[in-house]
Design an enzyme around this catalytic site. Sequence first.
Site, PDB file in Angstrom:
ATOM      1  N   GLU A 265       2.760 -10.363  -1.361  1.00 52.30           N
ATOM      2  CA  GLU A 265       2.490  -9.124  -0.629  1.00 52.30           C
ATOM      3  C   GLU A 265       0.826  -9.149  -0.363  1.00 52.30           C
ATOM      4  O   GLU A 265       0.456  -8.896   0.549  1.00 52.30           O
ATOM      5  CB  GLU A 265       3.044  -7.843  -1.294  1.00 52.30           C
ATOM      6  CG  GLU A 265       4.403  -7.544  -0.851  1.00 52.30           C
ATOM      7  CD  GLU A 265       4.854  -6.246  -1.427  1.00 52.30           C
ATOM      8  OE1 GLU A 265       5.387  -5.763  -0.615  1.00 52.30           O
ATOM      9  OE2 GLU A 265       4.370  -5.988  -2.611  1.00 52.30           O
TER      10      GLU A 265
ATOM     11  N   ARG B 131       0.511   3.796   5.685  1.00 48.40           N
ATOM     12  CA  ARG B 131       1.516   3.893   6.553  1.00 48.40           C
ATOM     13  C   ARG B 131       1.442   3.048   7.785  1.00 48.40           C
ATOM     14  O   ARG B 131       2.385   2.760   8.594  1.00 48.40           O
ATOM     15  CB  ARG B 131       1.952   5.352   7.177  1.00 48.40           C
ATOM     16  CG  ARG B 131       2.429   6.213   5.851  1.00 48.40           C
ATOM     17  CD  ARG B 131       2.773   7.501   6.380  1.00 48.40           C
ATOM     18  NE  ARG B 131       3.908   7.583   7.434  1.00 48.40           N
ATOM     19  CZ  ARG B 131       5.067   7.624   7.223  1.00 48.40           C
ATOM     20  NH1 ARG B 131       5.503   7.787   5.789  1.00 48.40           N
ATOM     21  NH2 ARG B 131       6.254   7.653   8.113  1.00 48.40           N
TER      22      ARG B 131
END
Length: 604
Positions: free
Chosen positions: A485, A27
């Site tokens: 990514e 996160r």
Amino acid sequence: MCGIIACIGRTDTVDRVVEGLENLEYRGYDSAGIAVRNDDGVAVDKHAGKISELKHSIVDELPDGTIGIGHTRWSTHGPPTDANAHPHTGETGDVAVVHNGIIENYDTLRDELTAEGRTFTSDTDTEVVPHLIEKHLEDTDDVETAFRRAVDELDGSYAIVAVAADSDTVYAARQDSPLVVGYGDGCHYLASDVPAFLEHTDQVSFLEDGDVAAVTDETVDITDADGESVSRERETVDWNAEETVKGQYEHFMLKEIDSQPNAISNTLQGRIDGDDVVLEEFPEGTFADVSAVQFVACGTSYHAGLYAARLLNKLDVPATAHRASEYASGDIPVSADTLAVAVTQSGETADTLAALRLAQEKGAQTTTVTNVVGSTAAREVETPLYIRAGPEIGVAATKTFSSQVVTLSLLAERVAEDSPVGTVRSDRAAFLDALQRIPEQIDEVLERSTAEHVCRSHVHDDAYFFIGQGTACPVAKEGALKFKEITYEHAEGFAAGELKHGPLALVTPDTVVFAMFTGGDRDTKTLNNAKEVQARGADIVAVAPEGVDLDECTDEVLRVPSTHPDLTSLLTNVQLQLVSYHAANLLNREIDKPRNLAKSVTVE
């Protein structure tokens, strides 16, 4: 974005909080910190950098205590520095706060607090919160009252957890940012995500917007925005704690790629009976008023929505996929016969939630396809549809994309059955049979893939293009997204026919093009597009089913088992995941924690 963990009632609270932060690094991982409350007050230790790099210093520097809160950060306000790391404290240091989200009126609050003589030491919006709590503690001895008054002054999105020197209670508040309570053995937890404490308990309650929770080692008291006591259902999370650790794998991403057969088997379990799609959530007639479908999503989930839209269009149901951030602008026509499907792995993606709420305001029927039971998206629709993929820790989505596409494939079949404009596919038995064989065929891909060899030949090329038609087009886009990514290299994915309408200008002998074939009637056109690229000196890597003749056009071929043409791209996607993984590994990238990215984007 960002990860919150609190542990209340453990003598080893520092170890538990550090462990929780490690579980939440997907996160955010710009900085990390912990605050511990004991009889001597509140002690804070925080630093820029990943928790994996900081945990030993944090553990060594912090005292023992039975209450601890922690935070791992993805930067929004202010760069990743020691000063900007959470927890933040006020003037006295007696209150410590961690926060996810954005305080939209923090400039005004900060100016007011500064005018009162309070000193700020960071660039963050969060720091206004402990100052506000301390300010209100000057008028009341009750920490909960001060906490509520501070929260009432905030505009924006937030999940806030606070500790105070004179209280053995941890206070939390939620507005448009997730918080979950975990019920442990002689202790309780608060976190932004279940994996933070999953190895210790699977008993949870999800806070809702406006909730304030007061948590001790023995009690969890939840009240709404008006201070009225409310009950939030206690649930059992059906996830395996082993899925939150790497085990024998070097990276979570590879583990999650390898776990796709099991994830998809779970997705399919009990949902196909012969020639029938059985979605208990949606009995016969559920979609009888649906004449159009709109998928709203972000990133990888958007690509899953593109795939599903193509399947529905083939079943004569008009379907479109929209980037949630654009859909939320309100420019897309929506009517009562529209089904809006929010596709979101976490169920907490801010842009997707905004799009879902807009569709509801406009009178559309809504549902969500998500992975997280009790998530905001799941609660905000009458009936959610779960993908059952289990926890995914790697920032780059892999098994959740595959599980989303499989779930959406089943949903497409159900919608077409009910919709007045839909048509049940003539080869439904063959399609559903092929769908059930996808897990074993993914196993074949994983066992036989030569993706690492291909990557060694092309890892130093200048650009990477991914092309395909039909269902291969969204998978081409997803393949390019995965590649950029985690490798940080330039990659683009688009419809094969678009090459000659601009992108061909970028092709050089140092370009490699991954061309996707499905075994369907569009392969000839894709082959012609590949030849156009090869004529400009680029290398072609084909990803194609066994038996598809690619003559002498391609330089290398990654094969997948033959299956229904509408499902070939699911297998193709696995090869592209492996290409991205091995390329990133050869380039020595941070695969599970790519720079600047986080797993769950809970801010707009």
